[in-house]
Design an enzyme around this catalytic site. Structure first.
Site, short mmCIF file in Angstrom:
data_model
loop_
_atom_site.label_atom_id
_atom_site.label_comp_id
_atom_site.label_asym_id
_atom_site.label_seq_id
_atom_site.Cartn_x
_atom_site.Cartn_y
_atom_site.Cartn_z
N GLY A 207 0.81 -1.21 0.00
CA GLY A 207 0.00 0.00 0.00
C GLY A 207 0.84 1.25 0.00
N PRO A 209 2.56 4.82 1.09
CG PRO A 209 4.38 6.12 0.50
CD PRO A 209 3.13 5.54 -0.05
N GLY A 212 -0.40 2.85 7.38
CA GLY A 212 -0.48 2.06 8.60
C GLY A 212 0.02 0.63 8.47
CE LYS A 213 3.28 0.07 3.36
NZ LYS A 213 2.71 1.41 3.23
CB THR A 214 4.94 0.40 10.41
OG1 THR A 214 5.63 0.68 9.20
CG2 THR A 214 5.93 0.05 11.49
CD GLU A 429 -15.07 3.26 -11.44
OE1 GLU A 429 -15.52 2.11 -11.51
OE2 GLU A 429 -14.00 3.61 -11.99
P1 ADP Z 1 3.42 2.79 6.70
O1 ADP Z 1 4.22 1.74 7.40
O2 ADP Z 1 2.27 2.24 5.91
O3 ADP Z 1 4.21 3.75 5.90
P2 ADP Z 1 2.91 3.65 9.37
O4 ADP Z 1 2.32 2.42 9.92
O5 ADP Z 1 4.33 3.90 9.69
O6 ADP Z 1 2.70 3.70 7.80
O7 ADP Z 1 2.00 4.88 9.77
C1 ADP Z 1 2.52 6.13 10.07
C2 ADP Z 1 1.65 6.84 11.07
O8 ADP Z 1 0.41 7.20 10.48
C3 ADP Z 1 1.28 5.99 12.24
O9 ADP Z 1 2.24 6.09 13.25
C4 ADP Z 1 -0.07 6.54 12.66
O10 ADP Z 1 0.12 7.63 13.53
C5 ADP Z 1 -0.66 7.04 11.38
N1 ADP Z 1 -1.60 6.08 10.80
C6 ADP Z 1 -1.50 5.52 9.56
N2 ADP Z 1 -2.55 4.71 9.32
C7 ADP Z 1 -3.32 4.74 10.42
C8 ADP Z 1 -4.56 4.10 10.79
N3 ADP Z 1 -5.19 3.27 9.94
N4 ADP Z 1 -5.07 4.36 12.01
C9 ADP Z 1 -4.44 5.20 12.85
N5 ADP Z 1 -3.28 5.82 12.57
C10 ADP Z 1 -2.72 5.62 11.37
ZN ZN Z 2 -14.11 2.66 -16.51
#
Ligand code: ADP
Ligand code: ZN
Length: 613
Positions: A207, A209, A212-214, A429
Site C-alpha cells: 500500500g 506510504p 499504517g502498514k507498520t 463508475e
Molecule cells: P506505513 O508503514 O504504511 O508507511 P505507518 O504504519 O508507519 O505507515 O503509519 C505512520 C503513522 O500514520 C502511524 O504512526 C499513525 O500515527 C498514522 N496512521 C496511519 N494509518 C493509520 C490508521 N489506519 N489508524 C491510525 N493511525 C494511522
Molecule cells: Zn471505466
C-alpha cells in the site's frame, strides 16, 4: 517507522584505528624496546674488548658501532665512532664477526608478542566492543557471533511496551480481517498443525506510504502478544558486503529462539528488487536477498515465525520473493475511505484537547485521498495552530486550516482527487454499474469505491462473483462491451465532456470485440472461420492474424461498428435512467463507497429522492 538511530561509524573506522596503533608500535615502541637492551660504553672499553678478543659480532655504522660480547650473546653494546683507520683490520684479527642489524634482532619472544599476540588482543577487544554496541541497539539478547561482527540490529519489541492493537488502527477492516487469521495462528498454532495446515511464512503488506502498514504489523504482534522484530530493508544494504546477509542470518536466528514471533521487514523492495536485466547489479543486495530466501526456505511452515513485509512498490519485487512458500500472501493496505478517514481522525484526536463541536465528518470529507499518516499530521498541525493562538482547545477552523497545510504539501505525491475529478470518477463508475444492472436486472457489483488505489486506478469496482462461467452467449458478450463503454458514456451524459479515465475500458472492449469476430465466429460474414489464433495461451495470450489484408480491414471495420453500437446502447440506457444515475453518483461521491445492496436499494426505490445519509 521513524525511530531514532544512533549514527553508525563504518567498520573501516574501527579497523583503521587498530592498524594505526600497530604501525605506531612497530615504528616507535619496538625500536625503543630493542634500544633499551643496548648498553652504551666508551671507545676505550671497545678497544679493550678488541684486545681481549672478546667481541662476538660487530656492526660499524656511520655514527655508532654496535657489538656483542662473545661470551654473552644477549648483551649488546654500542659506542661512538672515532677516526680509527686500522679498526677494521684489528677487529678482523681479533676474530670478531662482521654482522648486520644486530640491534634489530630483538628477542624472539618480544617480537612474537608485538606482532602476533597484541594485534589479536586488539581485534578481540574491538569485536567485543562492537558486539556490545550492537546488542545495546538490539535491546537485549545474548551471545555474539564471531567477534560480534554481523550482529543483527533488529530491534526487539517487548509486547507490553509497544502495546499496539488492532483497535489503534482505524479503518483498514479488510486488512485487519486478513491478518486476524495470523493472530489466531500465533495464539494457538496447534489448532493448525493438528489438521496439517500450515500458515504462509510471509505476508506482504502492500500500500501507499503512511497507510499504517507498520502499525498493522505491530498490531498483529500486539494482538498475539508475541515479540516483534523489526528491520528496514534499507538497513540491510547500507553496510559492507556480506554484512546484510549475516544480519539476515542473525535476525532469523534470534527470531527462531523467540518463536512464536513476528519479523517485520519494512521497505522490502530495497533488497527485493528484481535482479534480472541490470548490468553491474548490487552484489550486496543480491547476497542479502539470497540469504533471505534461504532462511525462508530453511524453516518449516509451522515453527511460529511469521514474516510480515511492507512495500509500496510490489511490482518491482523479485518474483523469487513472491513465489509460493515465501511471501505468497498479499494484504492490500489502501488509502482510507471517508469512513476510515473519520475514524483515523477520531483516534488521533483522542491525544489532543478538542472543542466539543468539531465535526470530523466534514474534515474527513475535505481530506479526500489523505493517508493515515497525513491525517495524524493534520491533527497535530491543528494542535500546533491552537498553541500559536494561545488557545487551550483545538477548533474546527484549526483542523480545516491544517488540511490545506498538510495536503497541499502532498498534493502531487499522493493522488488527492480534486472535487471535479471525484465527481467525474463517481459518474464514470456508476455508469459501468448502472448499465450492467439494467442489462441483467441484478446487482452487478459488490462494492464501488472512489479512493485512488495503489494500482493507479482512481475508482475500484468489486464485481459480483458469479461463480465460474465457462460458456458465454453472444448476448452476454455484447452486454459486456456495453458495460465497458458505459463509464465513458456516463461522463458524456452527465458532463458533455470526456476524460482519459476510460483508457483501460477501451482496451478491454476492443479485445473482447476482436475476439468475438476473429475467434468466436460470432459474425454472419466470417461464419466459423478463425481469423486469429492464440499463439501463447499462458504467457499473455498473444494472438496472430491469419487472414488476408482485405479481411483485416473488414475485421477492423466490424470491431469499430460493434463497439460503436454498444456505446450508443449504453448511452441510451443512461439517458433513460438519468435520475438514477444522478442519485447513485451523488451517493458514491458523498460516501466514496457504495455496496451492492445500497446500489440496488437506490435503483429499486420508486420514490425519486435520495435516501437518508
Ligand atoms: P506505513 O508503514 O504504511 O508507511 P505507518 O504504519 O508507519 O505507515 O503509519 C505512520 C503513522 O500514520 C502511524 O504512526 C499513525 O500515527 C498514522 N496512521 C496511519 N494509518 C493509520 C490508521 N489506519 N489508524 C491510525 N493511525 C494511522
Ligand atoms: Zn471505466
Amino acid at each position: 517507522m521513524n525511530e531514532v538511530k544512533s549514527p553508525k561509524k563504518p567498520l573501516v573506522y574501527y579497523y583503521g584505528i587498530v592498524l594505526l596503533v600497530l604501525v605506531l608500535l612497530n615504528l616507535i615502541v619496538a625500536p625503543m624496546l630493542a634500544q633499551s637492551q643496548v648498553t652504551e660504553v666508551d671507545y676505550g672499553t671497545f678497544m679493550y674488548m678488541i684486545d681481549q678478543k672478546s667481541i662476538g659480532q660487530v656492526q660499524v655504522e656511520d655514527n655508532q658501532i654496535i657489538f656483542t660480547d662473545k661470551n654473552d650473546n644477549n648483551k649488546i653494546y654500542k659506542t661512538g665512532v672515532m677516526n680509527d683507520p686500522t679498526l677494521t683490520e684489528r677487529l678482523y684479527n681479533s676474530g670478531a664477526k662482521f654482522a648486520k642489524d644486530i640491534d634489530q634482532q630483538m628477542s624472539p619472544i618480544l617480537s612474537f608478542l608485538l606482532t602476533t599476540i597484541l594485534p589479536l588482543v586488539l581485534f578481540i577487544a574491538l569485536g567485543q566492543y562492537m558486539s556490545r554496541k550492537m546488542l545495546e541497539r538490539a535491546g537485549g539478547g545474548k551471545g555474539s557471533m564471531m567477534f560480534g561482527l554481523g550482529k543483527s540490529n533488529a530491534r526487539v519489541y517487548v509486547p507490553s511496551s509497544e502495546g499496539i492493537h488492532f483497535k489503534d488502527v482505524a479503518g483498514e477492516d479488510e486488512a485487519k480481517e486478513n491478518l486476524s487469521e495470523i493472530v489466531d495462528y500465533l495464539h494457538n498454532p496447534k489448532k493448525y498443525t493438528q489438521i496439517g495446515a500450515s500458515m504462509p511464512k510471509g505476508v506482504l503488506l502492500v500500500g501507499p506510504p503512511g497507510t499504517g502498514k507498520t502499525m498493522l504489523a505491530k498490531a498483529v504482534a500486539g494482538e498475539a502478544n508475541v515479540p516483534f522484530f523489526s528491520m528496514s530493508g534499507s538497513e540491510f544494504v547500507e553496510m559492507f558486503v556480506g554484512m546484510g546477509a549475516s544480519k539476515v542470518r542473525d535476525l532469523f536466528k534470534q527470531a527462531k529462539e523467540k518463536a512464536p514471533c513476528i519479523i517485520f521487514i519494512d521497505e522490502i523492495d530495497a533488497i527485493g528488487q528484481k535482479r534480472d536485466g541490470r548490468i553491474g547489479g548490487n552484489d550486496e543486495r543480491e547476497q542479502t536477498l539470497n540469504q533471505l530466501l534461504t532462511e525462508m526456505d530453511g524453516f518449516e511452515g509451522n515453527n511460529g515465525v511469521i514474516i510480515l513485509a511492507a512495500t509500496n512498490r510490489p511490482e518491482s519485487l523479485d518474483p523469487a520473493l513472491t513465489r509460493p512458500g515465501r511471501f505468497d500472501r498479499r494484504v492490500p493496505v489502501e488509502l482510507p475511505d471517508l469512513k476510515g478517514r473519520e475514524e483515523i481522525l477520531k483516534v488521533h484526536a483522542k491525544k489532543i484537547k478538542v472543542q466539543d463541536d468539531v465535526d470530523y465528518h466534514t474534515i474527513a470529507r475535505m481530506a479526500a485521498g489523505a493517508s493515515g499518516a497525513e491525517l495524524a499530521n493534520i491533527i497535530n498541525e491543528a494542535a500546533l495552530r491552537a498553541v500559536r493562538d494561545n488557545r487551550s482547545l483545538v477548533s474546527q477552523a484549526d483542523l480545516e486550516e491544517s488540511i490545506e497545510v498538510v495536503i497541499a504539501g502532498y498534493q502531487r505525491k499522493s493522488a488527492v482527487l480534486s472535487d471535479k475529478e471525484k465527481r467525474t470518477v463517481a459518474y464514470h463508475e456508476i455508469g459501468h454499474a448502472l448499465v450492467a444492472a439494467m442489462q441483467t436486472a441484478s446487482a452487478p457489483v459488490q462494492k464501488i469505491t472512489i479512493i485512488p488505489r495503489t494500482s493507479g486506478a482512481l475508482g475500484y469496482t468489486l464485481q459480483v462473483d458469479q461463480g465460474e462461467k465457462y460458456l458465454l452467449t453472444k448476448a452476454e458478450l455484447t452486454n459486456k462491451i456495453a458495460t465497458y463503454t458505459a463509464g465513458r458514456a456516463a461522463e458524456e451524459v452527465a458532463f458533455g465532456e470526456i476524460t482519459t479515465g476510460a483508457s483501460n475500458d477501451i482496451e478491454q472492449a476492443t479485445k473482447l470485440a476482436r475476439a468475438m469476430i476473429t475467434r468466436y465466429g460470432m459474425t454472419e460474414e466470417f461464419d466459423m472461420v478463425a481469423m486469429e489464433t492464440v499463439t501463447n495461451q499462458y504467457l499473455g495470450g498473444d494472438t496472430s492474424l491469419s487472414c488476408s489484408e482485405n479481411t483485416q480491414r473488414e475485421i477492423d471495420r466490424q470491431v469499430v461498428a460493434l463497439i460503436k453500437a454498444q456505446h450508443q446502447k449504453a448511452k441510451q440506457i443512461l439517458l433513460d435512467n438519468r435520475d438514477k444515475l444522478d442519485q447513485l453518483a451523488k451517493f458514491l461521491y458523498e460516501k466514496e463507497t457504495i455496496t451492492g445492496e445500497e446500489f440496488m436499494a437506490i435503483l429499486n426505490d420508486k420514490t425519486d429522492d435520495t435516501p437518508e445519509q
